[in-house]
Write a protein that holds these residues in place. Structure first.
Motif, PDB file in Angstrom:
ATOM      1  N   UNK A   1       1.011  -1.154  -0.119  1.00  0.00           N
ATOM      2  CA  UNK A   1      -0.037  -0.066   0.078  1.00  0.00           C
ATOM      3  C   UNK A   1       0.774   1.336   0.063  1.00  0.00           C
ATOM      4  N   UNK A   2       0.462   2.245  -0.668  1.00  0.00           N
ATOM      5  CA  UNK A   2       1.204   3.475  -0.942  1.00  0.00           C
ATOM      6  C   UNK A   2       0.179   4.616  -1.257  1.00  0.00           C
ATOM      7  N   UNK A   3       0.665   5.936  -1.411  1.00  0.00           N
ATOM      8  CA  UNK A   3      -0.066   6.945  -1.464  1.00  0.00           C
ATOM      9  C   UNK A   3       0.641   7.985  -2.516  1.00  0.00           C
ATOM     10  N   UNK A   4      -0.080   8.405  -3.559  1.00  0.00           N
ATOM     11  CA  UNK A   4       0.398   9.392  -4.366  1.00  0.00           C
ATOM     12  C   UNK A   4       1.772   9.003  -5.303  1.00  0.00           C
TER      13      UNK A   4
ATOM     14  N   UNK B   1      -7.550  -0.184   0.191  1.00  0.00           N
ATOM     15  CA  UNK B   1      -7.195   1.146   0.025  1.00  0.00           C
ATOM     16  C   UNK B   1      -7.920   1.923   0.937  1.00  0.00           C
ATOM     17  N   UNK B   2      -9.090   1.760   1.227  1.00  0.00           N
ATOM     18  CA  UNK B   2     -10.087   2.520   2.088  1.00  0.00           C
ATOM     19  C   UNK B   2      -9.530   2.534   3.540  1.00  0.00           C
TER      20      UNK B   2
ATOM     21  N   UNK C   1      -5.207  13.489  -4.499  1.00  0.00           N
ATOM     22  CA  UNK C   1      -4.449  12.550  -3.894  1.00  0.00           C
ATOM     23  C   UNK C   1      -5.072  10.928  -4.297  1.00  0.00           C
ATOM     24  N   UNK C   2      -4.013  10.068  -4.228  1.00  0.00           N
ATOM     25  CA  UNK C   2      -4.536   8.733  -4.608  1.00  0.00           C
ATOM     26  C   UNK C   2      -4.031   7.670  -3.491  1.00  0.00           C
ATOM     27  N   UNK C   3      -4.466   6.610  -3.312  1.00  0.00           N
ATOM     28  CA  UNK C   3      -4.223   5.497  -2.550  1.00  0.00           C
ATOM     29  C   UNK C   3      -3.939   4.520  -3.672  1.00  0.00           C
ATOM     30  N   UNK C   4      -2.711   3.758  -3.574  1.00  0.00           N
ATOM     31  CA  UNK C   4      -2.558   2.416  -4.552  1.00  0.00           C
ATOM     32  C   UNK C   4      -2.328   1.417  -3.932  1.00  0.00           C
ATOM     33  N   UNK C   5      -3.043   0.394  -4.299  1.00  0.00           N
ATOM     34  CA  UNK C   5      -2.761  -1.183  -3.818  1.00  0.00           C
ATOM     35  C   UNK C   5      -2.184  -2.024  -4.735  1.00  0.00           C
ATOM     36  N   UNK C   6      -0.958  -2.480  -4.533  1.00  0.00           N
ATOM     37  CA  UNK C   6      -0.255  -3.385  -5.435  1.00  0.00           C
ATOM     38  C   UNK C   6      -0.118  -4.831  -4.865  1.00  0.00           C
TER      39      UNK C   6
END
Length: 225
Positions: free
Chosen positions: A86-89, A169-170, A130-135
């Motif tokens: 999990x990460x952001x931006x 993500x949430x 802004x974004x939250x990413x799930x990889x």
């Protein structure tokens, strides 16, 4: 009454004048200044390629208090396995593009049109969206994006390519940032199951009036630098 926005003036009518379905105004543009003015007042654009820009301010608002997010036992087990990174931006435009293309049950097409992709990418570049990413295995499998007004995160959309990715993500957004509330705009059973609730819009507007808009705000609100 639906108001026609002036092309030159960045000005919105009082949100209390919105139609029963929340439609408040039509027209204008998606320049950064207008979008920020809209979100500061609880207004958001929601339209399609075959309509002009439509601006909404629902009389009931669907919100989530971050500290009250519901994490099911099964989701707790998923997170404990660390199957997601999990990460952001890190890839805002990719997240938004996926939100516009990943199919959703009961939804035909998308409201995230090309002009929106361009406008919100610009908002992100200027530090407001802004974004939250799930990889998983290095691949982007889920995420969400929105606009930050002080400590209020105005969620726009989310996507999931594998089970539980959008939930992750949430939960990450709720648990890792110093947010007062998350605006989910309108009701969805998915978000209701995670703790979102409907409130009178006047309460939501009062919260917005207490906020100061800053760029790069999500970085500042990250709890674990």
């Amino acid at each position: 009454m639906v108001f026609q926005l002036d092309e030159d003036l960045i000005l919105f009518p009082d949100v209390q004048l919105a139609e029963e379905d929340g439609l408040l105004a039509v027209g204008g543009d998606l320049r950064t200044e207008r979008l920020l003015e809209a979100y500061k007042n609880g207004i958001f654009p929601w339209y399609s390629d075959d309509t002009p820009i439509l601006w909404y301010a629902p009389h009931a608002r669907f919100i989530l208090y971050p500290q009250e997010v519901k994490v099911s036992k099964s989701m707790t087990k998923v997170l404990a396995k660390n199957i997601f990174e999990l990460s952001f931006n890190t890839c805002f435009e990719d997240v938004m593009q996926q939100c516009s293309t990943v199919a959703r049950r009961g939804q035909d097409g998308t409201w995230i049109v090309d002009d929106m992709l361009t406008a919100y990418a610009r908002l992100h570049q200027e530090g407001y969206a802004h974004s939250i990413e799930v990889r998983q295995g290095g691949n982007l499998v889920g995420g969400l994006y929105g606009v930050l007004i002080g400590k209020v995160f105005c969620g726009e959309s989310m996507f999931s390519k594998v089970p539980d990715a959008s939930k992750a993500a949430l939960i990450y957004l709720c648990q890792n940032f110093d947010l007062e509330l998350i605006d989910c705009q309108i009701y969805s059973s998915h978000l209701a199951s995670m703790g979102a609730t409907t409130v009178d819009a006047s309460f939501f507007y009062s919260k917005l009036q207490q906020q100061e808009v800053e760029n790069n705000g999500l970085q500042k609100l990250f709890r674990y630098p």
